[in-house]
Scaffold this motif. Sequence first.
Motif, PDB file in Angstrom:
ATOM      1  N   VAL A  89      -4.929   6.334  -7.235  1.00 51.47           N
ATOM      2  CA  VAL A  89      -3.819   5.992  -6.345  1.00 51.47           C
ATOM      3  C   VAL A  89      -4.345   5.516  -4.995  1.00 51.47           C
ATOM      4  O   VAL A  89      -3.898   4.492  -4.450  1.00 51.47           O
ATOM      5  CB  VAL A  89      -2.875   7.200  -6.158  1.00 51.47           C
ATOM      6  N   GLN A  90      -5.319   6.248  -4.463  1.00 57.24           N
ATOM      7  CA  GLN A  90      -5.894   5.840  -3.180  1.00 57.24           C
ATOM      8  C   GLN A  90      -6.636   4.509  -3.313  1.00 57.24           C
ATOM      9  O   GLN A  90      -6.612   3.683  -2.393  1.00 57.24           O
ATOM     10  CB  GLN A  90      -6.851   6.923  -2.675  1.00 57.24           C
ATOM     11  N   GLN A  91      -7.273   4.263  -4.478  1.00 55.09           N
ATOM     12  CA  GLN A  91      -7.961   2.996  -4.698  1.00 55.09           C
ATOM     13  C   GLN A  91      -6.970   1.826  -4.671  1.00 55.09           C
ATOM     14  O   GLN A  91      -7.235   0.790  -4.059  1.00 55.09           O
ATOM     15  CB  GLN A  91      -8.693   3.025  -6.041  1.00 55.09           C
ATOM     16  N   ILE A  92      -5.811   2.006  -5.306  1.00 58.56           N
ATOM     17  CA  ILE A  92      -4.789   0.948  -5.303  1.00 58.56           C
ATOM     18  C   ILE A  92      -4.293   0.693  -3.889  1.00 58.56           C
ATOM     19  O   ILE A  92      -4.191  -0.460  -3.439  1.00 58.56           O
ATOM     20  CB  ILE A  92      -3.617   1.329  -6.226  1.00 58.56           C
ATOM     21  N   LEU A  93      -3.962   1.775  -3.166  1.00 56.31           N
ATOM     22  CA  LEU A  93      -3.439   1.616  -1.801  1.00 56.31           C
ATOM     23  C   LEU A  93      -4.479   0.995  -0.876  1.00 56.31           C
ATOM     24  O   LEU A  93      -4.143   0.169  -0.010  1.00 56.31           O
ATOM     25  CB  LEU A  93      -2.976   2.969  -1.260  1.00 56.31           C
ATOM     26  N   ARG A  94      -5.742   1.358  -1.053  1.00 59.10           N
ATOM     27  CA  ARG A  94      -6.804   0.745  -0.225  1.00 59.10           C
ATOM     28  C   ARG A  94      -6.904  -0.761  -0.504  1.00 59.10           C
ATOM     29  O   ARG A  94      -7.060  -1.564   0.426  1.00 59.10           O
ATOM     30  CB  ARG A  94      -8.149   1.420  -0.500  1.00 59.10           C
ATOM     31  N   ASN A  95      -6.801  -1.134  -1.786  1.00 62.30           N
ATOM     32  CA  ASN A  95      -6.861  -2.558  -2.126  1.00 62.30           C
ATOM     33  C   ASN A  95      -5.698  -3.323  -1.509  1.00 62.30           C
ATOM     34  O   ASN A  95      -5.867  -4.417  -0.950  1.00 62.30           O
ATOM     35  CB  ASN A  95      -6.842  -2.742  -3.644  1.00 62.30           C
ATOM     36  N   LEU A  96      -4.487  -2.747  -1.602  1.00 65.53           N
ATOM     37  CA  LEU A  96      -3.302  -3.423  -1.065  1.00 65.53           C
ATOM     38  C   LEU A  96      -3.384  -3.543   0.455  1.00 65.53           C
ATOM     39  O   LEU A  96      -3.060  -4.593   1.036  1.00 65.53           O
ATOM     40  CB  LEU A  96      -2.031  -2.671  -1.474  1.00 65.53           C
ATOM     41  N   LEU A  97      -3.812  -2.470   1.122  1.00 63.00           N
ATOM     42  CA  LEU A  97      -3.922  -2.514   2.586  1.00 63.00           C
ATOM     43  C   LEU A  97      -5.060  -3.432   3.025  1.00 63.00           C
ATOM     44  O   LEU A  97      -4.933  -4.138   4.038  1.00 63.00           O
ATOM     45  CB  LEU A  97      -4.125  -1.105   3.134  1.00 63.00           C
ATOM     46  N   LEU A 113      -5.062  10.055   5.668  1.00 61.39           N
ATOM     47  CA  LEU A 113      -6.290   9.484   5.124  1.00 61.39           C
ATOM     48  C   LEU A 113      -6.350   7.983   5.336  1.00 61.39           C
ATOM     49  O   LEU A 113      -7.378   7.435   5.764  1.00 61.39           O
ATOM     50  CB  LEU A 113      -6.391   9.803   3.627  1.00 61.39           C
ATOM     51  N   LEU A 114      -5.236   7.289   5.053  1.00 54.56           N
ATOM     52  CA  LEU A 114      -5.230   5.833   5.195  1.00 54.56           C
ATOM     53  C   LEU A 114      -5.238   5.417   6.659  1.00 54.56           C
ATOM     54  O   LEU A 114      -5.814   4.368   7.014  1.00 54.56           O
ATOM     55  CB  LEU A 114      -4.003   5.250   4.485  1.00 54.56           C
ATOM     56  N   ALA A 115      -4.618   6.220   7.520  1.00 53.65           N
ATOM     57  CA  ALA A 115      -4.626   5.905   8.957  1.00 53.65           C
ATOM     58  C   ALA A 115      -6.051   5.939   9.500  1.00 53.65           C
ATOM     59  O   ALA A 115      -6.455   5.055  10.286  1.00 53.65           O
ATOM     60  CB  ALA A 115      -3.743   6.887   9.723  1.00 53.65           C
ATOM     61  N   MET A 116      -6.832   6.927   9.073  1.00 48.16           N
ATOM     62  CA  MET A 116      -8.216   7.019   9.547  1.00 48.16           C
ATOM     63  C   MET A 116      -9.056   5.844   9.028  1.00 48.16           C
ATOM     64  O   MET A 116      -9.905   5.316   9.736  1.00 48.16           O
ATOM     65  CB  MET A 116      -8.836   8.344   9.086  1.00 48.16           C
ATOM     66  N   GLN A 117      -8.797   5.426   7.782  1.00 49.42           N
ATOM     67  CA  GLN A 117      -9.615   4.364   7.191  1.00 49.42           C
ATOM     68  C   GLN A 117      -9.335   2.998   7.804  1.00 49.42           C
ATOM     69  O   GLN A 117     -10.250   2.172   7.927  1.00 49.42           O
ATOM     70  CB  GLN A 117      -9.362   4.298   5.688  1.00 49.42           C
ATOM     71  N   PHE A 118      -8.075   2.724   8.212  1.00 51.18           N
ATOM     72  CA  PHE A 118      -7.727   1.371   8.649  1.00 51.18           C
ATOM     73  C   PHE A 118      -7.384   1.268  10.134  1.00 51.18           C
ATOM     74  O   PHE A 118      -7.019   0.183  10.595  1.00 51.18           O
ATOM     75  CB  PHE A 118      -6.545   0.858   7.812  1.00 51.18           C
TER      76      PHE A 118
END
Length: 470
Positions: free
Chosen positions: A353-361, A318-323
């Motif tokens: 959890v995804q909101q925190i990781l998105r903010n950090l990335l 999920l995070l790979a696709m977003q960033f």
Amino acid sequence: MGYLKIFFGNTAILIAVAYLANLIYKHTISNASVGIKKASWVILAIFAGWISTLFGYNLDDHVIFDLRFVPLIISTLAYPRPITLILIGIGTGLTRLTFGVTEAAVAGMLNLFILGVICAALSYWVRRSTLSIVNQGLIVILIVNLMNAINIMALGVIPVEEYIREIMPITFPAGLILSILFSLIIRDFQLGLLRNEQIQHANEQLSAQTEELHKNKLDLEERANQLMMASQFKSEFLANMSHELRTPLNSIINLSQLIEENDDLLTEAEIREYAAIIHRSGDELLMIISDILDLSKVEAGRLDIINEELNVSEIPDLLAMQFAVTAKQKGLDFNISMDENVPPMIHSDPHRVQQILRNLLSNAFKFTKTGYVSLHIHEQEGGEGDAVQHWLVFDVEDSGIGIAPEKHAMIFEAFQQADRTTSRKYGGTGLGLSISNDLARLLGGFISMESKEEEGSRFSLYLPLEVDSE
């Protein structure tokens, strides 16, 4: 008259001893512990009894009349503690043997032993009595003098008839009067000491209150400075926020107006491009509004956390696709790795959890010009013994601008940033880390940080991990 002279002499000696003891107390043991003060009192009372016997009236070679029982009376009123009084009685009785071991000396010793026990019993009454100190003193003096006379008759050193007919009519009233006189003098000394102690205690309280007022003043000044800084930060935040809100709003308004006014002149490709810009601007505006709402909910304690199954194995994809697009546009290496022992499912709030990781990335990509951004997922233990805690850790690392050590704590606070020009240079509201930190606490975890200026940063999200006993 011999008895009266000796009794008056005894009284004068006891007064002198009391005065000297008062001076010694003021200049030596006034600040000592309670135990030392009581021990000093016992020694002083025994010494006063001994010196009273030293200057007593010698009825014959062995029989001595004196006021050695008076220190017991004073102690009963001043330190009404049974053990203290028994020790004074025993000690004073033993000092009688220093004048020779005779039948009269043994009788005098036993007399003081008995009077010590009687005074110990009276001390219970003194501590519980509601009578005034004067009435208590008169009763104690009467009982001790009476018991002293009874003991003399009972121990039989002096013939009873001779004692009742010739000695008691003089010594008993004289002992009562002189005991009362000495008690009043000692009472006056005691009141003086009490007043001095009260003044000293009042001075100590005033000093403590002054120090407390000084501390409160410093606290108030510190809070005033914090409020002033908070007001300044909020003003800067609102100024920055107005810019962040206007940018996507202006894009939406201007482009939608352009499409409306030039619908016939625009090509299909231009319309799609404008629509994409409007969509991105709407997303940016929605994210800003969501951050503000989340912050207000956290501060009000009304942000709900929904614990359910979180598929950890899906997070890298999920995070790979977003960033991935962001990494390609900025020319950065973006790596995501996960250890094999990481459990595929945990219980937490997937959305938060995804909101925190998105903010950090997002922060990592925003503040990194060259180099890399990485996410590493692994398991970690912390604590000792029964307090061992298992954590699922998400390490977000970058090679960006970094943060100076003295500003590490500041960046997690709302409306504050490590550099006030950061928002102008890089954009954003500066609320991401504050919200992420609050969300991590609500999830039962925390966020840690390692960073040096111009050497990159690593933000680690720790989530509690339940491990099966098997």
